[in-house]
Design an enzyme around this catalytic site. Structure first.
Site, PDB file in Angstrom:
ATOM      1  CD  GLU A 175     -12.699  -1.097  12.170  1.00 14.40           C
ATOM      2  OE1 GLU A 175     -11.929  -1.080  13.312  1.00 14.40           O
ATOM      3  OE2 GLU A 175     -12.592  -1.174  11.430  1.00 14.40           O
ATOM      4  CG  ASP A 222      -9.642  -9.184   4.010  1.00 15.64           C
ATOM      5  OD1 ASP A 222      -9.275  -7.904   3.709  1.00 15.64           O
ATOM      6  OD2 ASP A 222      -9.925  -9.828   5.142  1.00 15.64           O
ATOM      7  CG  ASN A 242     -18.002  -0.849   8.013  1.00 13.16           C
ATOM      8  OD1 ASN A 242     -18.587  -1.712   7.472  1.00 13.16           O
ATOM      9  ND2 ASN A 242     -16.934  -0.685   7.803  1.00 13.16           N
ATOM     10  CD  GLU A 257     -13.693  -2.662   5.965  1.00  4.84           C
ATOM     11  OE1 GLU A 257     -12.827  -3.107   6.461  1.00  4.84           O
ATOM     12  OE2 GLU A 257     -14.413  -1.727   6.385  1.00  4.84           O
ATOM     13  CG  HIS A 304     -11.390  -7.500   7.573  1.00  3.87           C
ATOM     14  ND1 HIS A 304     -10.629  -7.322   6.301  1.00  3.87           N
ATOM     15  CD2 HIS A 304     -11.779  -6.454   7.790  1.00  3.87           C
ATOM     16  CE1 HIS A 304     -10.825  -6.076   5.894  1.00  3.87           C
ATOM     17  NE2 HIS A 304     -11.386  -5.543   6.845  1.00  3.87           N
TER      18      HIS A 304
HETATM   19  O1  G3I Z   1       0.734   6.014   1.345  1.00  4.33           O
HETATM   20  C1  G3I Z   1       1.519   6.029   2.486  1.00  4.33           C
HETATM   21  C2  G3I Z   1       2.833   6.137   2.223  1.00  4.33           C
HETATM   22  O2  G3I Z   1       3.314   7.450   1.293  1.00  4.33           O
HETATM   23  C3  G3I Z   1       3.802   6.063   3.353  1.00  4.33           C
HETATM   24  O3  G3I Z   1       5.059   5.737   2.970  1.00  4.33           O
HETATM   25  C4  G3I Z   1       3.460   4.861   4.182  1.00  4.33           C
HETATM   26  C5  G3I Z   1       4.178   4.939   5.500  1.00  4.33           C
HETATM   27  O4  G3I Z   1       3.659   5.023   6.674  1.00  4.33           O
HETATM   28  O5  G3I Z   1       1.949   5.045   4.496  1.00  4.33           O
HETATM   29  C6  G3I Z   1       1.212   4.977   3.417  1.00  4.33           C
HETATM   30  O6  G3I Z   1      -0.194   4.921   3.952  1.00  4.33           O
HETATM   31  C7  G3I Z   1      -0.731   3.735   4.354  1.00  4.33           C
HETATM   32  C8  G3I Z   1      -1.795   3.508   3.633  1.00  4.33           C
HETATM   33  O7  G3I Z   1      -2.581   2.359   4.285  1.00  4.33           O
HETATM   34  C9  G3I Z   1      -1.860   3.170   2.160  1.00  4.33           C
HETATM   35  O8  G3I Z   1      -0.825   1.945   2.147  1.00  4.33           O
HETATM   36  C10 G3I Z   1      -0.985   4.286   5.887  1.00  4.33           C
HETATM   37  O9  G3I Z   1       0.110   4.540   6.529  1.00  4.33           O
HETATM   38  C11 G3I Z   1      -1.813   3.113   6.587  1.00  4.33           C
HETATM   39  O10 G3I Z   1      -2.274   3.577   7.552  1.00  4.33           O
HETATM   40  C12 G3I Z   1      -3.101   2.851   5.531  1.00  4.33           C
HETATM   41  O11 G3I Z   1      -3.593   1.718   6.066  1.00  4.33           O
HETATM   42  C13 G3I Z   1      -4.963   1.840   5.699  1.00  4.33           C
HETATM   43  C14 G3I Z   1      -5.792   1.310   7.027  1.00  4.33           C
HETATM   44  O12 G3I Z   1      -7.140   1.085   6.651  1.00  4.33           O
HETATM   45  C15 G3I Z   1      -5.662   2.777   7.992  1.00  4.33           C
HETATM   46  O13 G3I Z   1      -6.512   3.568   7.274  1.00  4.33           O
HETATM   47  C16 G3I Z   1      -5.201   0.304   4.848  1.00  4.33           C
HETATM   48  O14 G3I Z   1      -4.589   0.647   3.711  1.00  4.33           O
HETATM   49  C17 G3I Z   1      -6.818  -0.046   4.901  1.00  4.33           C
HETATM   50  O15 G3I Z   1      -6.822  -1.456   4.140  1.00  4.33           O
HETATM   51  C18 G3I Z   1      -7.289  -0.437   6.044  1.00  4.33           C
HETATM   52  O16 G3I Z   1      -8.680  -0.530   5.967  1.00  4.33           O
HETATM   53  C19 G3I Z   1      -9.386  -0.705   7.209  1.00  4.33           C
HETATM   54  C20 G3I Z   1     -10.891  -0.218   6.936  1.00  4.33           C
HETATM   55  O17 G3I Z   1     -10.679   1.306   6.633  1.00  4.33           O
HETATM   56  C21 G3I Z   1     -11.358  -0.300   8.233  1.00  4.33           C
HETATM   57  N1  G3I Z   1     -11.742  -1.744   8.443  1.00  4.33           N
HETATM   58  C22 G3I Z   1     -10.444  -2.520   8.743  1.00  4.33           C
HETATM   59  C23 G3I Z   1      -9.699  -2.136   7.554  1.00  4.33           C
HETATM   60  C24 G3I Z   1      -8.140  -2.807   7.683  1.00  4.33           C
HETATM   61  O18 G3I Z   1      -7.316  -2.243   8.664  1.00  4.33           O
END
Ligand code: G3I
Length: 369
Positions: A160, A279, A208, A277, A244
């Site tokens: 991105e 969905d 990507n 990705e 997405h």
């Molecule tokens: O695991 C912690 C938890 O311990 C904590 O209490 C909580 C509160 O902040 O955060 C949790 O971690 C979160 C994690 O997802 C697991 O749920 C992070 O804050 C959160 O930022 C993270 O979001 C991920 C996001 O990328 C940012 O990395 C999403 O799971 C993930 O699906 C999303 O995926 C992205 C791709 O990498 C790139 N393309 C877009 C896609 C969707 O945004």
């Protein structure tokens, strides 16, 4: 007395009877084989993003191993997980994904080495000079790619990096302060692809992108960038189209045609395309329940995307972003207003979307025209 029915009447009855029989047969035949088995016949990888914390859940891991031939860590190989502080590389979560994949003969995609978002505070607030940041990133490439060399077959090297107009986004890595190529457009992207190829010459290297799946200004800019890279011998092997789909308010035939056209022009450059990705999020009520009609339309969207990929031999992987509605980024991202985006429901039961993907995979790649 046997009265002869009107021939027309016979044929109508015959047609209806045959249709009922066909539907019954399809109902019994559909999905006898898994997505993974059907996809194998088509020479396409069927993958999904995974969360290592869920691998101990039997329904999660058994569905994953049965239905998919490829996995990608949803978050476990990102900076904020791998690098809790400047001196530490924490590969534990990523290694769990690798172990599971190896135990089930699955391919592994790596995601992602460079992203302007979701980086750890020590990095974004470290006030590093461009020289120091460049050294930091180069070392990250070498340590992470060498750790997973021979295990991760394809990396999302950069994620991105372009905005909706196709311009290079402002980011830590580009110009805030960047790694020495600030103001020079895609030069920093080229630099990191060259680092990636030196770190693991065997890995396939992907760019990507989100919201550049069909023909639009962003996908035009991606196409121009990777065409330039290919022309100048920059080591790049493919483009990841995230896919997405945030709404059902789409013209399905039009979006399918547009995605196919984009895939066709990218693969004509000699690049692979991975759907990375996929969905299709639905509006849900306070109980998280979607409308039945939306589930049917969702299946049609899945069908169109899979069909658009299978029409191009260069489209070599179709990956959903998670596989069960029980674990999807969309719920929290949408504050509970959207969800149910994936092929399996919260109880790991296949949805209409699953059946649509299965039917397209089962139908196979169309004959080359
Ligand atoms: O695991 C912690 C938890 O311990 C904590 O209490 C909580 C509160 O902040 O955060 C949790 O971690 C979160 C994690 O997802 C697991 O749920 C992070 O804050 C959160 O930022 C993270 O979001 C991920 C996001 O990328 C940012 O990395 C999403 O799971 C993930 O699906 C999303 O995926 C992205 C791709 O990498 C790139 N393309 C877009 C896609 C969707 O945004």
């Amino acid at each position: 007395m046997i009265t002869r029915k009107h021939p027309q009447e016979n044929s109508l009855f015959e047609y209806l009877w045959r249709s009922v029989v066909f539907a019954a047969v399809m109902a019994s035949v559909c999905c006898a084989q898994s997505l993974r088995q059907e996809a194998e016949h088509d020479g396409v990888l069927i993958g999904t993003a995974v969360r290592p914390s869920q691998l101990s859940e039997t329904a999660y891991s058994s569905t994953l191993a049965r239905e998919f031939s490829m996995v990608e860590a949803e978050d476990a190989m990102k900076w904020w997980v791998l690098r809790p502080d400047p001196a530490t590389y924490d590969f534990r979560q990523g290694d769990e994904v690798v172990r599971f994949a190896q135990a089930h003969q699955m391919k592994i995609r790596g995601h992602c080495l460079v992203w302007g978002r979701y980086n750890p505070d020590w990095l974004t607030q470290g006030h590093y000079t461009t020289r120091h940041l460049s050294r930091l990133l180069h070392e990250h490439f070498n340590r992470v790619m060498k750790h997973y060399a021979g295990q991760v077959f394809a990396w999302d090297v950069v994620n991105e990096a372009l905005d909706e107009n196709g311009e290079v986004r402002d980011s830590l890595w580009y110009n805030q302060p960047g790694i020495g190529w600030s103001g020079k457009g895609t030069a920093y992207i080229e630099q990191v692809f060259r680092w990636a190829h030196k770190a693991d010459p065997q890995a396939l290297l992907f760019y990507n992108e989100a919201e550049g799946e069909g023909l639009n200004r962003k996908s035009d800019a991606v196409y121009a960038m990777v065409k330039d890279f290919k022309r100048r011998g920059v080591p790049i092997h493919g483009v990841g189209l995230q896919m997405h789909i945030p709404t059902l308010d789409v013209d399905i035939p039009a979006i399918t045609a547009s995605v196919f056209a984009n895939i066709a022009r990218l693969t004509a450059l000699g690049l692979q395309v991975h759907i990375t990705e996929l969905d299709v999020s639905l509006p849900v009520d306070s109980r998280g329940t979607p409308r039945p009609d939306d589930l049917t339309r969702q299946a049609d969207v899945y069908r169109g995307i899979v069909r658009a990929c299978l029409k191009s031999p260069g489209c070599t992987a179709i990956q959903t972003w998670g596989f069960t509605d029980k674990y999807s980024w969309i719920g929290s991202h949408s504050h509970g207003t959207r969800g149910q985006a994936l092929p399996f429901d919260r109880g790991y039961q296949p949805k209409s979307a699953y059946r649509a993907v299965w039917e397209e995979l089962s139908a196979g790649r169309p004959a080359a025209h």
